[in-house]
Design a protein around this motif. Sequence first.
Motif, PDB file in Angstrom:
ATOM      1  N   THR A 233      26.260 -29.972 -20.789  1.00 19.60           N
ATOM      2  CA  THR A 233      24.880 -29.943 -20.285  1.00 19.60           C
ATOM      3  C   THR A 233      23.978 -29.181 -21.258  1.00 19.60           C
ATOM      4  O   THR A 233      22.817 -29.542 -21.435  1.00 19.60           O
ATOM      5  CB  THR A 233      24.776 -29.298 -18.884  1.00 19.60           C
ATOM      6  OG1 THR A 233      25.112 -27.912 -18.978  1.00 19.60           O
ATOM      7  CG2 THR A 233      25.683 -29.981 -17.883  1.00 19.60           C
ATOM      8  N   LEU A 234      24.528 -28.145 -21.916  1.00 16.41           N
ATOM      9  CA  LEU A 234      23.710 -27.384 -22.864  1.00 16.41           C
ATOM     10  C   LEU A 234      23.497 -28.137 -24.165  1.00 16.41           C
ATOM     11  O   LEU A 234      22.519 -27.892 -24.877  1.00 16.41           O
ATOM     12  CB  LEU A 234      24.359 -26.025 -23.140  1.00 16.41           C
ATOM     13  CG  LEU A 234      24.159 -25.017 -22.015  1.00 16.41           C
ATOM     14  CD1 LEU A 234      25.128 -23.855 -22.146  1.00 16.41           C
ATOM     15  CD2 LEU A 234      22.739 -24.501 -21.998  1.00 16.41           C
ATOM     16  N   ALA A 235      24.417 -29.055 -24.493  1.00 13.65           N
ATOM     17  CA  ALA A 235      24.222 -29.880 -25.690  1.00 13.65           C
ATOM     18  C   ALA A 235      23.184 -30.970 -25.437  1.00 13.65           C
ATOM     19  O   ALA A 235      22.683 -31.580 -26.374  1.00 13.65           O
ATOM     20  CB  ALA A 235      25.549 -30.511 -26.120  1.00 13.65           C
ATOM     21  N   THR A 236      22.885 -31.234 -24.164  1.00 16.08           N
ATOM     22  CA  THR A 236      21.872 -32.231 -23.804  1.00 16.08           C
ATOM     23  C   THR A 236      20.505 -31.556 -23.922  1.00 16.08           C
ATOM     24  O   THR A 236      20.136 -30.734 -23.086  1.00 16.08           O
ATOM     25  CB  THR A 236      22.125 -32.721 -22.360  1.00 16.08           C
ATOM     26  OG1 THR A 236      23.497 -33.104 -22.252  1.00 16.08           O
ATOM     27  CG2 THR A 236      21.253 -33.910 -22.026  1.00 16.08           C
TER      28      THR A 236
ATOM     29  N   ASP B  21      17.227 -31.880 -33.906  1.00 16.56           N
ATOM     30  CA  ASP B  21      17.885 -31.511 -32.656  1.00 16.56           C
ATOM     31  C   ASP B  21      18.901 -32.587 -32.240  1.00 16.56           C
ATOM     32  O   ASP B  21      20.011 -32.272 -31.802  1.00 16.56           O
ATOM     33  CB  ASP B  21      16.847 -31.331 -31.535  1.00 16.56           C
ATOM     34  CG  ASP B  21      16.035 -30.040 -31.705  1.00 16.56           C
ATOM     35  OD1 ASP B  21      16.391 -29.228 -32.573  1.00 16.56           O
ATOM     36  OD2 ASP B  21      15.053 -29.869 -30.971  1.00 16.56           O
ATOM     37  N   ASP B  22      18.521 -33.868 -32.394  1.00 17.09           N
ATOM     38  CA  ASP B  22      19.412 -34.966 -31.994  1.00 17.09           C
ATOM     39  C   ASP B  22      20.745 -34.898 -32.749  1.00 17.09           C
ATOM     40  O   ASP B  22      21.810 -35.095 -32.169  1.00 17.09           O
ATOM     41  CB  ASP B  22      18.755 -36.329 -32.269  1.00 17.09           C
ATOM     42  CG  ASP B  22      17.584 -36.593 -31.328  1.00 17.09           C
ATOM     43  OD1 ASP B  22      17.468 -35.879 -30.318  1.00 17.09           O
ATOM     44  OD2 ASP B  22      16.788 -37.511 -31.616  1.00 17.09           O
ATOM     45  N   PHE B  23      20.668 -34.616 -34.053  1.00 23.03           N
ATOM     46  CA  PHE B  23      21.902 -34.542 -34.848  1.00 23.03           C
ATOM     47  C   PHE B  23      22.828 -33.468 -34.281  1.00 23.03           C
ATOM     48  O   PHE B  23      24.020 -33.697 -34.054  1.00 23.03           O
ATOM     49  CB  PHE B  23      21.572 -34.232 -36.315  1.00 23.03           C
ATOM     50  CG  PHE B  23      22.785 -33.930 -37.142  1.00 23.03           C
ATOM     51  CD1 PHE B  23      23.503 -34.958 -37.738  1.00 23.03           C
ATOM     52  CD2 PHE B  23      23.231 -32.625 -37.301  1.00 23.03           C
ATOM     53  CE1 PHE B  23      24.644 -34.684 -38.485  1.00 23.03           C
ATOM     54  CE2 PHE B  23      24.377 -32.344 -38.042  1.00 23.03           C
ATOM     55  CZ  PHE B  23      25.082 -33.377 -38.630  1.00 23.03           C
ATOM     56  N   PHE B  24      22.267 -32.278 -34.050  1.00 23.40           N
ATOM     57  CA  PHE B  24      23.122 -31.181 -33.599  1.00 23.40           C
ATOM     58  C   PHE B  24      23.598 -31.389 -32.159  1.00 23.40           C
ATOM     59  O   PHE B  24      24.671 -30.934 -31.784  1.00 23.40           O
ATOM     60  CB  PHE B  24      22.390 -29.844 -33.780  1.00 23.40           C
ATOM     61  CG  PHE B  24      22.281 -29.446 -35.218  1.00 23.40           C
ATOM     62  CD1 PHE B  24      23.383 -28.942 -35.879  1.00 23.40           C
ATOM     63  CD2 PHE B  24      21.105 -29.620 -35.923  1.00 23.40           C
ATOM     64  CE1 PHE B  24      23.316 -28.594 -37.227  1.00 23.40           C
ATOM     65  CE2 PHE B  24      21.026 -29.272 -37.260  1.00 23.40           C
ATOM     66  CZ  PHE B  24      22.131 -28.763 -37.922  1.00 23.40           C
ATOM     67  N   SER B  25      22.793 -32.090 -31.384  1.00 22.99           N
ATOM     68  CA  SER B  25      23.232 -32.431 -30.033  1.00 22.99           C
ATOM     69  C   SER B  25      24.427 -33.376 -30.090  1.00 22.99           C
ATOM     70  O   SER B  25      25.433 -33.175 -29.403  1.00 22.99           O
ATOM     71  CB  SER B  25      22.070 -33.087 -29.276  1.00 22.99           C
ATOM     72  OG  SER B  25      22.541 -33.723 -28.126  1.00 22.99           O
TER      73      SER B  25
END
Lengths: 310, 543
Positions: free
Chosen positions: B369-372, B314-318
């Motif tokens: 905000t959605l990428a967070t 998830d962190d990578f794609f964020s």
Amino acid sequence: MPGGSVRTSTEAIASLGTIVGAIAVVILVGVEIAIVYAIWRYRSSRVGGIPPQITGNTRLEVIWTVLPAITLVVVFVLMIGTMNEIAAAPSSYQGAMPLVVRGHQWWWELRYPQKDGTEVVAANEIHIPVSTEIDVSLQSADVIHSFWVPQLAGKMDLIPGRDNHLRLYASRTGTYFGACAEYCGIEHAWMRLRIVVEPADRFQTWLRGQAASRAAPSGLAQKGEQVFTTALCASCHTVRGSSASGAAGPDLTHLASRTTIGAGVLPNNDASLHDWVADPQRFKPGSFMPLVPLAPDDLNAVIAYLRSLQ
Amino acid sequence: MTAVAPPIARRTALFHAPDWLRTVDHKDIGVMYITMALVFLVIGGVEALVMRWQLALPEQHVVDPALYSQLFTMHGITMIFLMAIPILVGMANFIVPLQIGARDVAFPRLNALSFWLSLLGGLLLYFSFVAGGAPDAGWFAYVPLSDRAYSIGTGLDYYALGLAVNGAGTIVGALNLVVTIALMRAPGMSVSRIPLFTWMVLVTSALILLAYPALSADLVLLLVDRYMGAHFFTPQAGGDALIWQHLFWFFGHPEVYIVILPAFGMISEVIPVFSGKPIFGYRFVAASSVAIGFLSMGVWAHHMFAVGLGNEADDFFSAASMLIAIPTGVKIFNWIATMIGGRLRFTTSMLFAVGFLTVFVFGGLTGVTLATIPLDWMVTQSYYVVAHMHYVLFGGVVFGVFAGSYYWFPKITGRLLSERLGKWHFWLVYLGFNLTFLPQHLVGIEGMPRRVWTYPASMGWGPLNFASSIGAAILAVGVAVFAVNVLLSLRSGEIAGDDPWDAWTLEWATSSPPPPGNFVQTPVVTSRRPLWDRKHPDRPDPS
């Protein structure tokens, strides 16, 4: 450690949201002011002739590339901190109370594993003790669903063939509302969820009550059980203690202890239960509970029976 | 003086309908694409209005949930595949060869094939309604819901076949545009002189070639699962339901940039012309498009933060998703910097471009905000996402297309759209759009899931939904004004002339509408603004 946490996931997310939201508002206001300034200052009625033909400025480009990058690094670092606090990884759940939530089209099956290896089965209304870490295991019996109780935690999907985990923690007693958040078929809207957070002793009382078999029916309810087990009802529903052991629909052993029926579509009282059993498709069109034709006397007996299932 | 001889040619008649069945002319095919898109805009809009009627009040029964599910599925499919893509491909078809000084696209017959495949896909999708029911598993059709075990009707078959055929047309069309832009530019049009609309169409076309095949593959797997029992997606038989999601979003997120980049290109043409200044930071605006295209291929799993991929993935794609905010911000800053110091003419086209800026910034920030990830866990699959996505796709793509429509309508038809109706169009759409989608952010944060056919009165979401539905009605009136404007102006609009906006790119150097073959002689390009050079021989464009 999760035990040291005193905030719900939602509180942690809300404080991150406040910071990120504040940054976003500052940027939004700044950019909108720049736009409005440009509109007002450089409208054609204020400016004559051909404006200077400026093609760019590398220093400005670098500034408005680097500043947002720094801002995003800040947001990313704050985000990692919040994620560590919420601790979505199952390994951090040692010692938490287990709860299995299994999604069905369109209701929630609940299983409370006990230390002796048995499970207490319920549906649609989750009771949990206050100030206790819950390790929710999320599974699906059919399609993908998503577990969402906005006042307590973010979402996690229920995916067939997978076992996802979500930390649930409530610091205050009360009733919280949730719903399936992943489109799961036409009655997705009526796959609602209710969480009752109560003191530990009251929770234990509730759990013991749910673990018991049904109270032996008497009078009209006794006739109701006969109708229930011989009509179509028992092929989908279980009432522990009776011969009804269907698995397609919710366990009804303690139906009368629930606040709503049909996963939130109607309040659970005599009148609406009567209307619901008489024609479920009227209230939840597309639901898998069919219209089972019952003579008026039989219907009344079934309702009396269902109302007796405390 | 100028190196460009006036390549003016005259067509005696004004706009006339193309020879629909036989034409291979890029302008005719462009008009056919645009016509198709406008028809589907009306259909998809009506679907949206029925949904807003159903949701205006809690626990209504305007439509039943079966029909509601078909409506939101077809609304999404229609607006993405049958409206946004065709209108952008259509405008690119008409404008790009003109902008680069070419006589047509590289493969005119292939171009006709692209259009007919796109339309055939759309017709297949809509035939599903009479064949027993439209697809009802959402435009994203997640398995296992879309598998035969849970969708026994033929709706999902028309979904897979229709989108595969439509996508084949889009892929072929993109290939054509890439080759055209790469090989058919006028003498002197080096890479750093390509007009920005054409630049962004090039990036979009490259993205289509990278992303659409993933969707085609996904659709084939679905059909094989549905009809041959292959179990690619069935966990009980060793498959995995998430394969569908990975492939779908590997296409689906670049798709957002595929439709927004040409709109960015339109804004990048409109704002400089109506500011009387060249684009600020041409190289940065062009390069940021390439950066967006590159990054967009690595963000797909931000649609999957709640499926349990684990924090590391998830962190990578964020991080990748947040990075996209940087080149997007660069564009917005450059557009504003283009306006500052200029002389702004507020034509309807410019109103839509500035309106685009004001709402797109908002959509971009809610995107961050959605990428967070934790914020996404809270609001994903809620009405907050519906709101964000419409700020980007309606506030971005559709506002951009409206700006481009007022700008290029005179080139396409030889007549100007009415500016008076245009002002009504803009203000109704601007008000209606914000009233429709602003409240949806709030109702999403309050916990209303998306794709619900109704909601409990006890949740208190009624007033915000009612406001949203009123907004949708105003928005519909605004779009109706546009339709009236187009129909009236086609018949009796003011004659435009070759260059009504005092613009600079090559499409304005030929007649309106352009003759077959576009230019009498091949224009020679001396800078980024060849017509500026001709109009201002004393101070040629510095680029």
